[in-house]
Each structure stands twice: as structure tokens, then as C-alpha cells.
Scaffold this active site. Structure first.
Site, PDB file in Angstrom:
ATOM      1  N   ASP A   1       0.450  -4.475  -1.677  1.00 31.42           N
ATOM      2  CA  ASP A   1       1.390  -3.764  -2.532  1.00 31.42           C
ATOM      3  C   ASP A   1       1.422  -4.466  -3.888  1.00 31.42           C
ATOM      4  O   ASP A   1       0.610  -5.358  -4.160  1.00 31.42           O
ATOM      5  CB  ASP A   1       2.774  -3.709  -1.884  1.00 31.42           C
TER       6      ASP A   1
ATOM      7  N   LYS B   1      -3.173   1.121   2.272  1.00 30.40           N
ATOM      8  CA  LYS B   1      -1.904   0.392   2.264  1.00 30.40           C
ATOM      9  C   LYS B   1      -0.959   0.956   3.324  1.00 30.40           C
ATOM     10  O   LYS B   1      -0.422   0.213   4.156  1.00 30.40           O
ATOM     11  CB  LYS B   1      -1.253   0.475   0.888  1.00 30.40           C
TER      12      LYS B   1
END
Length: 214
Positions: A139, A121
Site C-alpha cells: 500500500d 494488493k
């Protein structure tokens, strides 16, 4: 080939929201974005921006973060949560940057994820915002809403990332995250979604009672 249903979803997102590539975290340099993104785990961007305003005044370089006192750094980032692990990872990460990459933030995914505390991420945030490499950031908003829209059935963020890479056109990868974050903050709240205001309601599997993708 993009599915017509997916194309319609993206068109509606484009109609409602900006097509400008913006970042909700405040930063001036690649390493500042790297640290801000590490702090954003289990924390809001708004809170991180408050914290980094003073943090980046205190520590003005990768070297200063690498040499930071752990307890002092913890004090500065305490309100972002999980501050002990975050402080330890930030110091280790900055030492990695100095030792492995001459203090520069790399663009390669494997090199980024070799840094302490940096997962896919965070790496994809850097690749998309700094180097403009098409990347999908999974996310909490992207994970939750992509499932509602039937774009994935997975729970694991890496599997969701790969599903979205197949489902979305590459030129929309970075933009999708930006638009979905805003959608999740303004309409599709986790606890109390504003379904009456939702411009994507017809595509929502949760609202329409569809548990499987077509």
C-alpha cells in the site's frame, strides 16, 4: 538469507509494535473484507469502516451486492472517492464470485485477480487475512517507507512486492504490512515525518542522505 540490517529493522518493529496479525478494516466474512479492501483504494481505513457499517447493513450477501442498483450503491460509497468505478467493480466482482466460485472468495492469487476490480494488493489482503497465506501487501505506507529504509528502489508496486519477498523472511510478510501501516500513521508521515521520535532513523536512507542501497 536475511541481511543483518534487515533483521535489525524487523526486530525494532517487533519491539515497538504488536506481533499479532490484525486487520484495520472491519469485516465479518471474506466477501466483506474483499469489498472493504476495494473501497480502501485512495481512501483511509477509518473512512471505509464508517461507510461499511451502513453498507453491510444494507447489502447482506454477495447476491445482494451483485444485484445492487448502481446509483444507489454509489450513494452509499460516495465518500470513499472514485465511487463510480468502485461501485461498478463491486457489482461486477460479486457477479464473478457467483458465476465462477459459487459465491465463495477464492484463495488462489490468479483466481482472485481474475475478479473485476481486484489487483494484487487486494488479493494479498485476502490471502493474508482470510487464508493466512504469507503475502506482502504494497500500500502507500509500505511503498514509501520501504524505499526510505532501502529495502527497495522500485516505484512499481509489483516490483516492490517481489523485492520485499526476497528481503524479508516469509513468516514476517503479513506482519510487516501491519507494522509499517502503524509506523506510517504514527511517526513516518508522508508530509511531516516525526524524525526525532523515529526508532528507525539510523536505517533511513532519506534522512541519512543515502540514495543507493548498500
Amino acid at each position: 538469507m536475511i541481511q543483518e540490517r534487515t533483521r535489525e529493522i524487523l526486530e525494532k518493529l517487533n519491539e515497538e509494535y504488536t506481533k499479532e496479525l490484525i486487520c484495520y478494516l472491519h469485516y465479518s466474512t471474506p466477501w466483506q473484507l474483499l469489498i472493504a479492501t476495494m473501497l480502501s483504494a485512495q481512501c483511509t481505513d477509518a473512512r471505509v469502516n464508517i461507510v461499511t457499517k451502513d453498507l453491510f447493513d444494507k447489502y447482506k450477501s454477495v447476491e445482494e451486492f451483485a444485484n445492487a442498483d448502481l446509483k444507489e450503491l454509489e450513494m452509499y460509497i460516495h465518500s470513499t472517492g472514485f465511487y463510480h468505478n468502485k461501485a461498478k467493480n463491486i457489482i461486477s466482482c460479486c457477479n464473478d464470485l457467483l458465476k465462477k466460485f459459487n459465491g465463495q472468495v477464492p484463495s488462489d492469487l490468479e483466481e482472485l485477480t481474475s475478479l473485476a476490480g481486484v489487483g494484487r494488493k487486494t488479493a494479498n489482503v485476502i490471502r493474508g487475512n482470510i487464508y493466512h497465506i504469507p503475502s506482502i501487501v504494497v500500500d502507500t505506507h509500505v511503498k514509501r517507507i520501504s524505499k526510505k529504509l532501502g529495502l527497495t528502489k522500485e516505484e512499481d508496486p509489483v516490483k516492490i512486492e517481489y523485492d520485499l519477498m526476497k528481503e524479508l523472511p516469509k513468516e514476517h510478510w503479513i506482519l510487516y504490512n501491519i507494522q509499517i501501516i502503524r509506523f506510517g500513521r504514527e511517526i513516518c508521515f508522508a508530509r511531516n515525518p516525526q524524525c526525532k521520535e523515529c526508532f528507525l532513523i539510523e536505517y533511513c536512507f532519506t534522512h541519512n542522505g543515502k540514495l543507493e542501497r548498500k
